[in-house]
Design an enzyme around this catalytic site. Structure first.
Site, PDB file in Angstrom:
ATOM      1  N   HIS A  31       0.830  -1.207   0.000  1.00 21.04           N
ATOM      2  CA  HIS A  31       0.000   0.000   0.000  1.00 21.04           C
ATOM      3  C   HIS A  31       0.865   1.257   0.000  1.00 21.04           C
ATOM      4  O   HIS A  31       2.084   1.209   0.228  1.00 21.04           O
ATOM      5  CB  HIS A  31      -0.956   0.013   1.202  1.00 21.04           C
ATOM      6  CG  HIS A  31      -0.270   0.087   2.543  1.00 21.04           C
ATOM      7  ND1 HIS A  31       0.221   1.261   3.066  1.00 21.04           N
ATOM      8  CD2 HIS A  31      -0.016  -0.884   3.465  1.00 21.04           C
ATOM      9  CE1 HIS A  31       0.743   1.028   4.257  1.00 21.04           C
ATOM     10  NE2 HIS A  31       0.623  -0.283   4.508  1.00 21.04           N
ATOM     11  N   CYS A  34       3.839  -4.669   6.288  1.00 23.50           N
ATOM     12  CA  CYS A  34       3.386  -4.355   4.933  1.00 23.50           C
ATOM     13  C   CYS A  34       4.547  -3.897   4.055  1.00 23.50           C
ATOM     14  O   CYS A  34       5.631  -3.593   4.535  1.00 23.50           O
ATOM     15  CB  CYS A  34       2.321  -3.263   4.970  1.00 23.50           C
ATOM     16  SG  CYS A  34       0.798  -3.760   5.803  1.00 23.50           S
TER      17      CYS A  34
END
Length: 420
Positions: free
Chosen positions: A347, A365
């Protein structure tokens, strides 16, 4: 019978008259005739002994066997009880042909069926109901030309409980080359062999693959199918779960069939190395992007990005992230692509741009700049593989629903209920 010559022997030409006429005594004529007939009988093949279904032909080896009457077999057999509605239903005939076949439900309505082109079999083409009595009727004609009547009844089982199934793939959708097929049942499946026999995956081009039963999730049995290697781009896939009426436990039956037809799109693979702080996007064998990334902090087991083959599960234009253990809740991030169920995403995050390509500081992430995240987001298909290397921890089956590629092919096939 065959045609006999004047001397009584089959196929011999008539005996030529003697040049010298001489009347013989009647007794000698009779004796000569007896000898001739006796020789004829000895030269013929012996008649075969009759077996249980065939009578010996009359008149020696040249005669046809006696025609037989039709023999009908039904599935289920007449008088059968507690028949699973999903079991095959049909009629077969030996030594004859089917003329009319009808299977009638308790309301007097005929069950739809199909007669084979050779008229040797008939099969029901619609499912039967639970707890109902069905009646056979019809006629077959034997090889002897005589009709044989079909009759009988059977009764289907009453389900204590019915379990449905849902697929993770949909009709007319396009997925990535690592896309697993997941069939989640609404309850526990005790007879996994029976259930798996009702599952099929057809691929074009033909693709080797296998079903595997993964650990139950909240009391729901789960079966996944994955190919041995990534799909070829453009592969057409049809998955069918014909589970209606299939007995999958004691008094438990499948509730309804489910199926889906989909296509595998272009090949796109992400290759990331936590040690280089970068990720490459490889499309159809060509690198199309090389992004600076900040991965999870490797020194903290709770924040590390796992090595292994992840699979894109879904994506969101904006996603709210929370991790109370690390002191943040409801942090909105742009262009979020989920790659596992353990909290790993690719992201955008403007706040970590300074570390991207240099240092791993995330909570597991893969952080990109918002602009690069949007570029990647727009290129993604559900089912795309994301191959991560270099971290201190390996992705495993406990890390989520799409952990199929964490198994070796040998270990994966052992999870099939049909592998034994």
């Amino acid at each position: 019978m065959g045609v006999f010559g004047a001397n009584g022997e089959k196929g011999h030409p008539p005996v030529k008259p003697l040049r010298t006429a001489r009347r013989l005594p009647a007794a000698l004529v009779a004796l000569g005739l007896a000898v001739t007939l006796g020789l004829s009988a000895c030269s013929s093949d012996p008649a075969p002994a009759p077996d249980s279904g065939t009578q010996a032909p009359a008149g020696g080896s040249g005669a046809a066997a006696e025609a037989l009457s039709a023999k009908l077999t039904t599935q289920p057999a007449a008088g059968a009880k507690d028949v699973a509605p999903g079991d095959p239903v049909g009629v077969k005939v030996a030594d004859g042909t089917l003329q009319t076949i009808t299977l009638t439900n308790p309301d007097g309505k005929a069950v739809a069926g199909e007669l084979a082109a050779d008229k040797h079999s008939w099969s029901a083409t619609e499912p039967l109901g639970f707890g109902k009595s069905y009646t056979w009727s019809g006629t077959a004609t034997g090889a002897d030309g005589k009709p044989v009547q079909l009759s009988g009844q059977f009764t289907t089982a009453t389900a204590k409980r019915q379990v449905s199934g849902s697929l993770n793939v949909g009709d007319n959708q396009t997925y990535g080359i690592a896309m697993p097929i997941a069939l989640t049942f609404s309850g526990k499946v005790a007879d996994k062999v029976a259930a798996e026999k009702a599952l099929t995956v057809q691929t074009n081009p033909k693709t080797e693959g296998s079903w595997a039963w993964l650990p139950d999730v909240d009391g729901h049995s789960v079966a996944h199918w994955r190919p041995k290697e990534y799909y070829q781009p453009g592969t057409k896939v049809v998955v069918t779960a014909k589970i209606y009426g299939v007995k999958i436990g004691d008094g438990v039956y499948g509730k309804q069939d489910v199926s889906a037809s989909f296509t595998i799109g272009r090949s796109q693979i992400v290759k990331g190395d936590t040690r280089t702080h970068r990720m490459q996007v490889i499309r159809d064998g060509q690198q199309i992007a090389d992004y600076p990334v900040s991965y999870g902090l490797d020194s903290d087991p709770g924040r590390v990005t796992h090595s292994g083959t992840h699979v894109v599960m879904t994506k969101y234009p904006t996603y709210s992230m929370s991790n109370p253990r690390y002191g943040y809740t409801d942090v909105n991030v742009p262009w979020a692509v989920r790659i596992s169920n353990n909290g790993e995403f690719i992201h955008g995050l403007a706040a970590s741009v300074w570390a991207q390509g240099k240092k791993n500081i995330s909570h597991g992430c893969l952080n990109l700049s918002p602009a690069r995240a949007k570029e990647y987001y727009d290129s993604v298909l559900m089912g795309d593989p994301v191959e991560i290397t270099g971290s201190s921890q390996q992705l495993s089956a406990k890390d989520g629903d799409y952990s199929d590629w964490t198994y070796s092919w040998s270990d994966w096939t052992k999870l099939s209920a049909l592998s034994a």
